[in-house]
Design an enzyme around this catalytic site. Structure first.
Site, short mmCIF file in Angstrom:
data_model
loop_
_atom_site.label_atom_id
_atom_site.label_comp_id
_atom_site.label_asym_id
_atom_site.label_seq_id
_atom_site.Cartn_x
_atom_site.Cartn_y
_atom_site.Cartn_z
N ARG A 132 0.87 -1.19 0.00
CA ARG A 132 0.00 0.00 0.00
C ARG A 132 0.90 1.23 0.00
O ARG A 132 1.74 1.39 0.88
CB ARG A 132 -0.90 -0.01 1.24
CG ARG A 132 -1.73 1.27 1.46
CD ARG A 132 -2.78 1.43 0.38
NE ARG A 132 -3.83 2.36 0.74
CZ ARG A 132 -3.77 3.69 0.62
NH1 ARG A 132 -2.66 4.26 0.19
NH2 ARG A 132 -4.81 4.43 0.93
N ASP A 137 -4.03 8.69 -1.09
CA ASP A 137 -5.29 7.97 -1.21
C ASP A 137 -5.85 8.27 -2.60
O ASP A 137 -6.10 9.44 -2.92
CB ASP A 137 -6.26 8.44 -0.13
CG ASP A 137 -7.24 7.35 0.30
OD1 ASP A 137 -7.17 6.24 -0.27
OD2 ASP A 137 -8.07 7.62 1.19
N GLU A 140 -11.55 5.71 -5.39
CA GLU A 140 -11.94 4.31 -5.25
C GLU A 140 -12.61 3.78 -6.51
O GLU A 140 -13.46 4.43 -7.11
CB GLU A 140 -12.91 4.16 -4.07
CG GLU A 140 -12.28 4.41 -2.72
CD GLU A 140 -11.26 3.36 -2.36
OE1 GLU A 140 -11.56 2.16 -2.49
OE2 GLU A 140 -10.15 3.74 -1.94
N ARG A 180 -1.40 -5.72 4.13
CA ARG A 180 -0.60 -5.01 3.13
C ARG A 180 0.54 -4.30 3.85
O ARG A 180 0.41 -3.87 4.99
CB ARG A 180 -1.46 -3.98 2.38
CG ARG A 180 -2.64 -4.58 1.66
CD ARG A 180 -3.51 -3.50 1.01
NE ARG A 180 -3.98 -2.52 1.98
CZ ARG A 180 -4.84 -1.55 1.69
NH1 ARG A 180 -5.31 -1.42 0.45
NH2 ARG A 180 -5.22 -0.69 2.62
#
EC number: 3.1.-.-
Length: 264
Positions: A132, A137, A140, A180
């Protein structure tokens, strides 16, 4: 002519026999010749060989042992070690799968028999580390019946183009709740090493990670926030739409999770 003293000779012979009888063959065979072990001709090669074996074992276990999955990483490695390997799959816009190749080409990866080519397809099962990217971020994608966010497809395509099948180095911080490895990831582009997370922010393909718990930035949080601000100002990528229509990846996750709980 005097008489020969046969008694005297016999006493001498008897004394010799007594001396011989005080040493048994068993005692002689069981005796340890310590002088042999302390002889420099024996001691120095032994010490050199032992030191070499111990050093080689430590070197292998610390730097050359291939790590197949995130669960195999020792706790002591986090924040102290980096992982070098090839990106085998980018399944989401802010994470990927890494095939660990410790030592790189110097250790024979890419040219030595048995290491010339990497496994592919099903042969990669249980052999890659899920990474990750720290501090960012991305929008999505569509998962578990949830609709995709705007620019999720573009962000995924960008990351695939940037690191898929390339060698990267991941500076690892910790393992998250999904097993992760959270890491700052660097990739060589032409003659320069690039911070993948930073480049995503520059292109407007991700935001700075907003979760209150578990955020990892290394030493780059201030840089990341400044770069995100610049991308917003220039309306790049996910910032190109109208402000009122914007929803951060964190807000999206919170909203969809709340909706899912209502439906339960």
């Amino acid at each position: 002519m005097g008489w020969l003293d046969f008694n005297s000779n016999s006493k001498k012979e008897k004394g010799k026999d007594d001396a011989r009888s005080s040493f048994s063959w068993g005692d002689n065979l069981n005796a340890t010749d310590w002088q042999h072990y302390t002889d420099p001709r024996t001691l120095i090669p032994t010490l050199l060989l032992t030191t070499t074996i111990l050093f080689s074992t430590r070197l292998y276990r610390s730097y050359l042992r291939r790590i197949p999955e995130a669960t195999h990483i020792r706790p002591g490695f986090f924040r102290k070690r980096s992982l070098f390997g090839t990106v085998t799959r980018v399944g989401d816009a802010d994470n990927f799968h890494l095939f660990h190749t410790p030592g790189g080409r110097l250790a024979g990866w890419g040219w030595l028999p048995g290491r010339k080519t990497l496994p592919e397809g099903k042969d990669l099962k249980n052999k890659t580390i899920h990474v990750r990217i720290a501090g960012v971020d991305a929008p999505e994608g569509a998962h578990f019946g949830k609709p995709a966010q705007p620019f999720s497809a573009e962000a995924l395509a960008w990351l695939r183009d940037y690191i898929q099948n390339r060698r990267v180095r991941a500076y690892i911080y910790r393992r998250d709740q999904y097993n992760r490895v959270v890491a700052t990831v660097w990739v060589r582009r032409f003659l320069f090493r690039k911070d993948v997370g930073k480049e995503m922010l520059k292109a407007g393909m991700a935001t700075v990670y907003e979760a209150k718990m578990g955020a990892e930035f290394g030493d780059f949080e201030a840089q990341y926030r400044a770069i995100e601000k610049e991308a917003k100002k220039n309306k790049l990528g996910m910032w190109s739409g109208k402000k009122k229509d914007y929803e951060s990846p964190r807000d999206y996750k919170t909203r969809t999770a709340a909706a899912a709980n209502i439906l339960k």
